[in-house]
Design a protein around this motif. Structure first.
Motif, mmCIF file in Angstrom:
data_model
loop_
_atom_site.group_PDB
_atom_site.id
_atom_site.type_symbol
_atom_site.label_atom_id
_atom_site.label_comp_id
_atom_site.label_asym_id
_atom_site.label_seq_id
_atom_site.Cartn_x
_atom_site.Cartn_y
_atom_site.Cartn_z
ATOM 1 N N LEU A 1 0.830 -1.201 0.000
ATOM 2 C CA LEU A 1 0.000 0.000 0.000
ATOM 3 C C LEU A 1 0.867 1.255 0.000
ATOM 4 C CD1 LEU A 1 -2.607 1.662 0.432
ATOM 5 C CD2 LEU A 1 -2.430 1.118 2.868
ATOM 6 N N VAL A 2 1.836 1.306 0.899
ATOM 7 C CA VAL A 2 2.706 2.478 1.002
ATOM 8 C C VAL A 2 3.427 2.729 -0.315
ATOM 9 C CG1 VAL A 2 4.756 3.407 2.141
ATOM 10 C CG2 VAL A 2 3.001 2.243 3.492
ATOM 11 N N ALA A 3 3.981 1.667 -0.891
ATOM 12 C CA ALA A 3 4.744 1.826 -2.131
ATOM 13 C C ALA A 3 3.856 2.238 -3.296
ATOM 14 C CB ALA A 3 5.479 0.529 -2.456
ATOM 15 N N ALA A 4 2.690 1.602 -3.419
ATOM 16 C CA ALA A 4 1.826 1.874 -4.570
ATOM 17 C C ALA A 4 1.299 3.301 -4.575
ATOM 18 C CB ALA A 4 0.664 0.882 -4.594
ATOM 19 N N LEU A 5 1.087 3.878 -3.385
ATOM 20 C CA LEU A 5 0.540 5.230 -3.316
ATOM 21 C C LEU A 5 1.537 6.294 -3.749
ATOM 22 C CD1 LEU A 5 -1.576 5.171 -0.028
ATOM 23 C CD2 LEU A 5 -2.364 4.945 -2.385
ATOM 24 N N VAL A 6 2.817 6.018 -3.600
ATOM 25 C CA VAL A 6 3.820 7.040 -3.933
ATOM 26 C C VAL A 6 4.566 6.743 -5.230
ATOM 27 C CG1 VAL A 6 4.152 7.542 -1.489
ATOM 28 C CG2 VAL A 6 5.684 5.918 -2.601
ATOM 29 N N ILE A 7 4.365 5.562 -5.799
ATOM 30 C CA ILE A 7 5.252 5.137 -6.878
ATOM 31 C C ILE A 7 5.005 5.889 -8.180
ATOM 32 C CG2 ILE A 7 3.850 3.262 -7.851
ATOM 33 C CD1 ILE A 7 7.658 3.317 -7.141
ATOM 34 N N GLY A 8 3.763 6.343 -8.439
ATOM 35 C CA GLY A 8 3.498 7.043 -9.693
ATOM 36 C C GLY A 8 4.360 8.276 -9.885
ATOM 37 N N PRO A 9 4.281 9.265 -8.983
ATOM 38 C CA PRO A 9 5.142 10.445 -9.130
ATOM 39 C C PRO A 9 6.634 10.117 -9.066
ATOM 40 C CG PRO A 9 3.308 10.918 -7.654
ATOM 41 C CD PRO A 9 3.278 9.441 -7.924
ATOM 42 N N VAL A 10 7.016 9.112 -8.274
ATOM 43 C CA VAL A 10 8.438 8.762 -8.157
ATOM 44 C C VAL A 10 8.971 8.257 -9.496
ATOM 45 C CG1 VAL A 10 10.087 7.175 -7.101
ATOM 46 C CG2 VAL A 10 8.379 8.324 -5.687
ATOM 47 N N THR A 11 8.229 7.350 -10.140
ATOM 48 C CA THR A 11 8.706 6.821 -11.420
ATOM 49 C C THR A 11 8.627 7.861 -12.514
ATOM 50 O OG1 THR A 11 6.513 5.912 -11.923
ATOM 51 C CG2 THR A 11 8.079 4.451 -10.845
ATOM 52 N N ASP A 12 7.631 8.765 -12.441
ATOM 53 C CA ASP A 12 7.580 9.841 -13.426
ATOM 54 C C ASP A 12 8.789 10.760 -13.303
ATOM 55 O OD1 ASP A 12 5.197 8.921 -14.439
ATOM 56 O OD2 ASP A 12 3.942 10.312 -13.310
ATOM 57 N N ARG A 13 9.300 10.871 -12.087
ATOM 58 C CA ARG A 13 10.444 11.761 -11.847
ATOM 59 C C ARG A 13 11.780 11.077 -12.140
ATOM 60 N NH1 ARG A 13 10.552 16.373 -8.218
ATOM 61 N NH2 ARG A 13 12.693 17.050 -7.888
ATOM 62 N N LEU A 14 11.938 9.835 -11.688
ATOM 63 C CA LEU A 14 13.230 9.146 -11.804
ATOM 64 C C LEU A 14 13.324 8.230 -13.018
ATOM 65 C CD1 LEU A 14 13.781 8.181 -8.053
ATOM 66 C CD2 LEU A 14 14.611 10.207 -9.278
ATOM 67 N N GLY A 15 12.186 7.822 -13.547
ATOM 68 C CA GLY A 15 12.188 6.884 -14.662
ATOM 69 C C GLY A 15 11.658 5.532 -14.244
ATOM 70 N N ARG A 16 11.029 4.841 -15.197
ATOM 71 C CA ARG A 16 10.427 3.545 -14.894
ATOM 72 C C ARG A 16 11.493 2.461 -14.632
ATOM 73 N NH1 ARG A 16 6.414 6.800 -15.267
ATOM 74 N NH2 ARG A 16 4.834 6.607 -16.903
ATOM 75 N N ARG A 17 12.493 2.414 -15.482
ATOM 76 C CA ARG A 17 13.453 1.303 -15.445
ATOM 77 C C ARG A 17 14.245 1.225 -14.143
ATOM 78 N NH1 ARG A 17 17.382 1.123 -20.425
ATOM 79 N NH2 ARG A 17 17.951 3.134 -19.523
ATOM 80 N N PRO A 18 14.874 2.292 -13.657
ATOM 81 C CA PRO A 18 15.652 2.157 -12.416
ATOM 82 C C PRO A 18 14.788 1.837 -11.202
ATOM 83 C CG PRO A 18 15.556 4.456 -13.100
ATOM 84 C CD PRO A 18 15.026 3.656 -14.235
ATOM 85 N N VAL A 19 13.588 2.422 -11.135
ATOM 86 C CA VAL A 19 12.726 2.145 -9.978
ATOM 87 C C VAL A 19 12.228 0.709 -10.021
ATOM 88 C CG1 VAL A 19 10.652 2.857 -8.734
ATOM 89 C CG2 VAL A 19 12.076 4.570 -9.850
ATOM 90 N N LEU A 20 12.004 0.186 -11.219
ATOM 91 C CA LEU A 20 11.597 -1.213 -11.348
ATOM 92 C C LEU A 20 12.695 -2.152 -10.837
ATOM 93 C CD1 LEU A 20 9.449 -3.182 -12.327
ATOM 94 C CD2 LEU A 20 10.436 -3.042 -14.616
#
Length: 448
Positions: A66-85
């Motif tokens: 829950l914690v991760a899913a709520l914040v992951i959208g803006p984080v991946t938009d900022r840092l990129g999909r591949r490294p966060v994955l």
């Protein structure tokens, strides 16, 4: 699009789908190992794990999601999909190692919470990537194909529980959960392309166009760039309540809550509930394998049907059929018939939730997709928290069979919630969801 670019078909985006499939496969494996070995963990006196604590630990896992899913959208938009994955895969691999080393419930629960952070961030990223790269007219099928990997991973986890655990103990299964870090991370970092929309938002226009051309996609326009997420502003969330989405968003959240309560409640407690219904230990664990086989079949059926009839209709019907299957499982049927009911219920149960994601793709435009999916999965994770916890409470009170009634009620509520999404969009002043970039061009070109 340059004339030499490949046509936008499943074949042109197969590498992206395959890499995301592998990542979600490992997530499905690591999520489901807990349910696959729980009966043996409960029988291990050295661990000191009781049913109520086991349910609570299951909820810790989904709390991390829950914690991760709520914040992951803006984080991946900022840092990129591949490294966060890649970081997501590392988190649940490390969490699995912590579980394997734990001698008491507290550190074991900490390991599952850490793994949950990885689980919760991985799925929204993979969904967003596949929906961005897939041919627009096959979005639901692409989503279903991706999610078959979760259930193949669940089947693999059950196989580990039936083979490794009897011979080497339940800890060996969690050691197998370290493999994703060794296999998936190098492949993702080397082969997975970055999102063209994210590249464009970072000002890397030439790279964005090159990725789009390579995979047969239309080049991204400024409107498709996730400006909210890359700026890290609260407007990323506020965008989910624009006209057309303001009432649909909470209904998608409720449907996701019900769907994930079913997915994680059943995935965690089905063996123990079937054991409480009078089936043997081996048969009870085998039911988890069978329901995941049904889930894989269901993803193909749901995806193809939803591309023709719409994901909302399919999801609502699938939720209703899941409720019927849960009530049938409450009866102690002959073993062969029980296996059949479990398999058919698996066809509906898991893909009902996946079609909620496909419906969300039609509600949110490309620029809001990652944040929208992140919150649909994130709010839904509260259902994933409640499901394992509630199953533990019922099992501890000797009422494990009441879990079937609980799951049936969740199916009914989920059907109503997702079924009302089109009505909510009209009441909210929304027009039909904008077609994904390149949809008209593909239709004219005769793609697919």
């Amino acid at each position: 699009m340059p004339p030499t670019a490949p046509r936008h078909t499943f074949r042109s985006v197969a590498p992206v789908l395959a890499l995301c499939w592998l990542a979600v496969f490992f997530e499905g494996m690591d999520v489901n190992v807990y349910g696959a070995v729980m009966p043996r963990m409960l029988d291990d006196p050295g661990l000191g794990l009781g049913p109520a604590t086991a349910g609570t630990i299951g909820s810790w896992t989904t709390l991390g999601m829950l914690v991760a899913a709520l914040v992951i959208g803006p984080v991946t938009d900022r840092l990129g999909r591949r490294p966060v994955l890649a970081v997501s895969v590392a988190l649940f691999s490390i969490g699995s190692a912590v579980c394997a080393l734990s001698g008491t419930p507290a550190p074991f629960g900490a390991g599952r919470f850490l793994a949950g952070l990885g689980f919760g961030s991985l799925l929204p990223i993979c969904l967003s990537m596949v929906l961005e790269f897939a041919p627009p007219r096959r979005a639901a099928l692409a989503t279903g194909l991706l999610m078959t990997s979760y259930h193949v991973g669940g089947m693999f986890a059950t196989g580990l529980g039936l083979t490794l655990a009897p011979a080497f103990g339940w800890r060996s299964v969690f050691w197998a959960g370290v493999l994703p870090a060794l296999i998936a991370i190098p492949l993702l970092l080397r082969l997975l392309p970055e999102s063209p929309g994210v590249l464009l938002a970072k000002g890397r226009t030439a790279e964005a166009d090159a990725v789009a051309d390579r995979y047969g996609m239309a080049r991204p326009a400024p409107a498709d760039a996730p400006a909210h997420g890359t700026g890290g502003r609260p407007s990323a969330l506020l965008a989910l309540f624009r006209p057309g989405a303001r009432w649909a968003t909470p209904l998608l959240w409720l449907a996701s809550f019900c769907g994930l309560l079913l997915v994680y409640g059943v995935g965690t407690w089905l063996p123990q509930m079937m054991r409480a219904s009078g089936y043997g230990l081996s048969s009870s664990v085998s039911f988890l394998l069978v329901i995941n086989v049904g889930a894989v079949v269901g993803m193909f059926i749901a995806g193809r049907t939803a591309d023709r009839c719409g994901p909302v209709r399919v999801s609502a019907l699938w939720f209703l059929l899941t409720a019927a299957g849960a009530l049938l499982l409450r009866a102690h049927l002959p073993l062969a018939l029980t296996y059949a009911v479990v398999a058919v219920t698996g066809i509906w149960l898991f893909s009902a939730q996946v079609m909620v994601y496909a419906a969300a793709d039609r509600v949110y435009p490309p620029a809001d997709r990652a944040t929208g999916l992140g919150w649909v999965t994130g709010i839904g994770r509260t259902g994933a928290v409640v499901g394992p916890w509630l199953g533990g409470v019922l099992a501890a009170g000797g009422n494990a069979q009441l879990g079937f009634i609980t799951f049936a009620l969740a199916g009914l509520v989920g059907a109503v919630a997702i079924g009302l999404v089109p009505v909510a969009r009209r009441l909210g002043g929304g027009a039909p969801a904008p077609a994904p970039v390149g949809a008209q061009a593909e239709a004219q070109a005769g793609a697919e």
